[in-house]
Design a protein around this motif. Structure first.
Motif, mmCIF file in Angstrom:
data_model
loop_
_atom_site.group_PDB
_atom_site.id
_atom_site.type_symbol
_atom_site.label_atom_id
_atom_site.label_comp_id
_atom_site.label_asym_id
_atom_site.label_seq_id
_atom_site.Cartn_x
_atom_site.Cartn_y
_atom_site.Cartn_z
ATOM 1 N N SER A 132 -7.769 11.524 -12.239
ATOM 2 C CA SER A 132 -6.469 10.561 -12.667
ATOM 3 C C SER A 132 -5.540 10.604 -10.934
ATOM 4 C CB SER A 132 -5.743 11.316 -12.572
ATOM 5 O OG SER A 132 -5.722 12.470 -14.568
ATOM 6 N N ILE A 133 -4.828 9.956 -11.158
ATOM 7 C CA ILE A 133 -4.708 9.116 -10.062
ATOM 8 C C ILE A 133 -3.304 10.868 -8.868
ATOM 9 C CG2 ILE A 133 -3.036 7.737 -8.606
ATOM 10 C CD1 ILE A 133 -4.009 5.332 -10.403
ATOM 11 N N HIS A 134 -3.194 11.611 -8.355
ATOM 12 C CA HIS A 134 -1.836 12.085 -8.293
ATOM 13 C C HIS A 134 -1.098 11.689 -6.847
ATOM 14 C CE1 HIS A 134 -4.107 15.437 -10.849
ATOM 15 N NE2 HIS A 134 -5.542 14.762 -9.710
ATOM 16 N N SER A 135 -1.452 10.661 -6.119
ATOM 17 C CA SER A 135 -0.507 10.162 -5.420
ATOM 18 C C SER A 135 -0.993 8.745 -4.629
ATOM 19 C CB SER A 135 -0.534 11.172 -3.785
ATOM 20 O OG SER A 135 -1.544 11.257 -3.419
ATOM 21 N N VAL A 136 0.361 7.740 -4.111
ATOM 22 C CA VAL A 136 0.258 6.212 -4.095
ATOM 23 C C VAL A 136 1.229 6.790 -2.034
ATOM 24 C CG1 VAL A 136 0.663 4.723 -4.225
ATOM 25 C CG2 VAL A 136 -0.447 5.767 -5.991
ATOM 26 N N ASP A 137 0.397 6.538 -1.492
ATOM 27 C CA ASP A 137 1.386 5.796 -0.144
ATOM 28 C C ASP A 137 1.183 4.477 0.493
ATOM 29 O OD1 ASP A 137 2.322 7.688 2.217
ATOM 30 O OD2 ASP A 137 1.123 7.592 3.219
ATOM 31 N N VAL A 138 2.553 4.660 1.248
ATOM 32 C CA VAL A 138 2.599 3.149 1.473
ATOM 33 C C VAL A 138 2.835 3.177 3.420
ATOM 34 C CG1 VAL A 138 4.864 2.986 0.843
ATOM 35 C CG2 VAL A 138 3.559 0.438 1.326
ATOM 36 N N ASP A 139 3.043 2.728 4.372
ATOM 37 C CA ASP A 139 3.098 2.402 5.271
ATOM 38 C C ASP A 139 3.042 1.007 6.360
ATOM 39 O OD1 ASP A 139 4.400 3.080 7.792
ATOM 40 O OD2 ASP A 139 2.629 5.401 7.846
ATOM 41 N N ARG A 154 -6.449 8.280 -2.695
ATOM 42 C CA ARG A 154 -7.504 8.510 -2.293
ATOM 43 C C ARG A 154 -7.897 9.543 -4.257
ATOM 44 N NH1 ARG A 154 -7.910 11.867 2.713
ATOM 45 N NH2 ARG A 154 -9.826 12.413 1.836
ATOM 46 N N ASP A 155 -9.500 10.403 -4.023
ATOM 47 C CA ASP A 155 -10.441 11.377 -5.355
ATOM 48 C C ASP A 155 -9.811 10.251 -6.133
ATOM 49 O OD1 ASP A 155 -10.756 12.595 -2.509
ATOM 50 O OD2 ASP A 155 -9.616 13.928 -2.578
ATOM 51 N N VAL A 156 -9.843 9.607 -6.592
ATOM 52 C CA VAL A 156 -9.713 8.696 -7.838
ATOM 53 C C VAL A 156 -10.496 8.520 -8.431
ATOM 54 C CG1 VAL A 156 -8.248 7.179 -9.360
ATOM 55 C CG2 VAL A 156 -7.330 7.882 -7.047
ATOM 56 N N TYR A 157 -11.372 8.569 -10.235
ATOM 57 C CA TYR A 157 -12.343 7.947 -10.558
ATOM 58 C C TYR A 157 -11.827 7.650 -12.149
ATOM 59 C CZ TYR A 157 -16.787 7.102 -12.124
ATOM 60 O OH TYR A 157 -18.087 5.928 -13.375
ATOM 61 N N PRO A 158 -12.660 6.383 -12.624
ATOM 62 C CA PRO A 158 -13.238 5.412 -12.014
ATOM 63 C C PRO A 158 -12.123 4.500 -10.819
ATOM 64 C CG PRO A 158 -12.711 4.744 -14.114
ATOM 65 C CD PRO A 158 -12.257 6.418 -14.181
ATOM 66 N N ALA A 159 -12.664 3.714 -10.281
ATOM 67 C CA ALA A 159 -11.987 2.602 -9.164
ATOM 68 C C ALA A 159 -10.620 2.899 -9.899
ATOM 69 C CB ALA A 159 -12.736 2.123 -8.342
ATOM 70 N N PRO A 160 -9.261 2.099 -9.213
ATOM 71 C CA PRO A 160 -8.075 2.137 -10.249
ATOM 72 C C PRO A 160 -7.705 0.703 -9.792
ATOM 73 C CG PRO A 160 -7.515 2.563 -8.376
ATOM 74 C CD PRO A 160 -8.923 3.133 -8.462
ATOM 75 N N HIS A 161 -7.151 -0.417 -10.157
ATOM 76 C CA HIS A 161 -6.399 -1.729 -9.941
ATOM 77 C C HIS A 161 -4.971 -1.174 -9.047
ATOM 78 C CE1 HIS A 161 -9.785 -2.574 -12.998
ATOM 79 N NE2 HIS A 161 -9.070 -1.990 -14.098
ATOM 80 N N VAL A 162 -5.336 -2.349 -8.387
ATOM 81 C CA VAL A 162 -4.142 -2.317 -6.875
ATOM 82 C C VAL A 162 -3.295 -4.385 -7.673
ATOM 83 C CG1 VAL A 162 -3.713 -1.960 -4.648
ATOM 84 C CG2 VAL A 162 -5.571 -1.128 -5.628
ATOM 85 N N SER A 163 -2.550 -4.098 -6.953
ATOM 86 C CA SER A 163 -1.924 -4.733 -7.147
ATOM 87 C C SER A 163 -0.188 -5.493 -6.302
ATOM 88 C CB SER A 163 -0.814 -5.634 -9.004
ATOM 89 O OG SER A 163 -0.446 -4.659 -9.598
ATOM 90 N N TRP A 164 -0.096 -6.521 -6.095
ATOM 91 C CA TRP A 164 0.903 -6.397 -4.963
ATOM 92 C C TRP A 164 2.285 -6.894 -5.701
ATOM 93 C CZ3 TRP A 164 2.481 -3.971 -0.515
ATOM 94 C CH2 TRP A 164 0.641 -2.979 -0.393
ATOM 95 N N SER A 237 10.246 3.806 -1.670
ATOM 96 C CA SER A 237 10.191 5.161 -3.056
ATOM 97 C C SER A 237 9.179 5.000 -3.780
ATOM 98 C CB SER A 237 11.836 4.293 -3.713
ATOM 99 O OG SER A 237 11.147 3.027 -3.858
ATOM 100 N N TYR A 238 8.905 5.186 -4.732
ATOM 101 C CA TYR A 238 8.437 6.170 -5.982
ATOM 102 C C TYR A 238 8.112 6.202 -7.246
ATOM 103 C CZ TYR A 238 5.612 7.003 -1.190
ATOM 104 O OH TYR A 238 5.817 6.864 0.421
#
Length: 436
Positions: A132-139, A154-164, A237-238
């Protein structure tokens, strides 16, 4: 009806009945789908009717994983020391396999093979593995020679989907993010997505959303830029949103989980309930970490342990739920200044009467499966007998006609021309002299 026509009709009838039987009984047992969490233990279900002395083997894509009885073939090295089975449960008809320390390499279709004498039973389990996804960072980074907004996990399986996205909205053709996904030795992914920073913008927010591929998880990281007196101020913010579903029976106490992925301070907790078929949420309880005061609107029906809330566990304990009153969507919201966690759980409470009726129907359906099979067998035997009788009668008819023909061929009559005109109609001519 000829024998050939009767045989064809019998075959068509049998085929139709077999198709009906397969449709009514559902054919073969469907595969069981389970999702195992990375590095944790997982149970692969398998059950049978115990009679004693069964031999059980588990396979993955025809590769031996575990053997309860002695086997000449050793299990795959990938599973040595990581699989086990309870002997006590096996005597009760439970051949479930315990798979320890799950990894992405363990995913696939598993086969549970149970042998008792000449009888064999098989069932299949499709295993998915998720980290599972445990954290997301933006900078904001300047490593590429120009300013970029970077979103990573990081340390995620399977590869997640990213959108902006942005606030105010920006046309997608102007964003053009670049996303890289790289797996490490364990098979877990490190994801990094970069977006060129848009200049000459004030009060502008970059929003990165990462959705998991398997479970219903959605992470959202926001970076807001505000210009004050020609100075750019940046704030982050998260938010984390997840979905789940729980099925239970009425009168049975139930725990609805809610755990924040962060260690929070100065936060508030709110539990809401929306009854199925309505759109109006009702407050169950609230909690404020500053005052450590809990306000419970469902006193006697539900409660949250204030001691565990401080550690991030805000699970709701539902007491003796009823099917009509407590079936719906439960929302857990944990909010702080820069972080927000929301979990939505759909809870289905089944009445005891409905559950017993469903169990009875299921039991009757499983015990009366032999009735259509017996009908098919009887019709098949009847059709076979009918075909046999028709073929026997046809053979007898052919034999009788052949005998008559043979007797006719043995009669040779010699007559005068004057007698042939009057007697020829009463005697059968010699077939050897008919053809010219």
């Amino acid at each position: 009806m000829t024998a050939a026509a009767a045989a064809a009709a019998a075959r068509v009838c049998t085929c139709v009945l077999l198709v009906w039987l397969i449709t009514e009984t559902g054919g073969k047992t469907p595969d069981v789908q389970i999702t195992c969490l990375f590095s944790e233990d997982c149970v692969l279900p398998c059950s049978f009717s115990p009679a004693g002395g069964e031999e059980v083997q588990w396979f993955r894509q025809n590769v031996l994983v575990y053997s309860h009885a002695q086997s000449n073939d050793p299990p795959s090295e990938q599973f040595v020391g990581r699989t086990s089975m309870s002997t006590q449960q096996l005597a009760l008809g439970n051949a479930s396999l315990l798979l320890q320390h799950c990894a992405p390499q363990d995913r696939g279709r598993y086969r549970c093979h149970v042998v008792k004498g000449k009888e064999e039973n098989e069932s299949f389990v499709v295993v998915k593995v998720e980290a599972s996804i445990h954290s997301v960072d933006v900078d904001i980074t300047r490593l590429s020679g120009f300013e970029e907004v970077k979103c990573s996990t990081r340390d995620v399986y399977p590869a997640p989907h990213v959108s902006w996205s942005t606030e105010p909205p920006t046309p997608p053709d102007k964003l053009r993010p670049i996303t890289r996904k790289k797996a490490n030795r364990q098979g877990l992914y490190e994801v990094e997505s970069k977006l060129k920073r848009l200049k000459e913008r004030s009060d502008f927010t970059y929003i990165c959303t990462i959705n998991s591929s398997y479970s219903a998880q959605s992470w959202r990281a926001s970076l807001k830029e505000t210009v004050v007196n020609e100075v750019t101020l940046t704030s982050k913010s998260y938010s984390f949103l997840e979905w789940a579903e729980i099925n239970s029976t009425e009168g049975k106490n139930l725990t609805i989980p809610c755990k924040a992925p962060w260690t929070l301070q100065n936060f508030t907790l709110t539990w809401l309930f929306t009854l199925t078929g309505t759109n109006e949420p009702n407050v169950i309880c609230t909690y404020d970490s500053k005052t450590q005061l809990m306000s419970n609107q469902w006193e006697g029906r539900a409660w949250v342990d204030a001691r565990t809330v401080q550690t991030g566990d805000a699970s709701l304990q539902l007491l003796s739920p009823q099917s009509v009153e407590h079936t719906g969507t439960y929302s857990c919201i944990i909010s702080s200044l820069q972080k927000r966690h929301e979990g939505q759980t759909v809870v289905n409470i089944t009445s005891s009467e409905h559950e017993s009726e469903r169990t009875q129907v299921k039991t009757e359906g499983s015990t009366l499966w032999w009735i259509p099979a017996l009908v098919i067998a009887t019709l098949a035997v009847t059709a076979a007998l009918a075909v046999g009788i028709l073929e026997l009668r046809d053979d007898c008819s052919h034999s009788e006609n052949a005998g008559r023909a043979k007797s006719t061929q043995q009669v040779r009559v010699t007559m005068k021309d004057s007698e042939a005109a009057s007697e020829g109609v009463q005697l059968t001519a010699d077939p050897t002299t008919e053809q010219t």
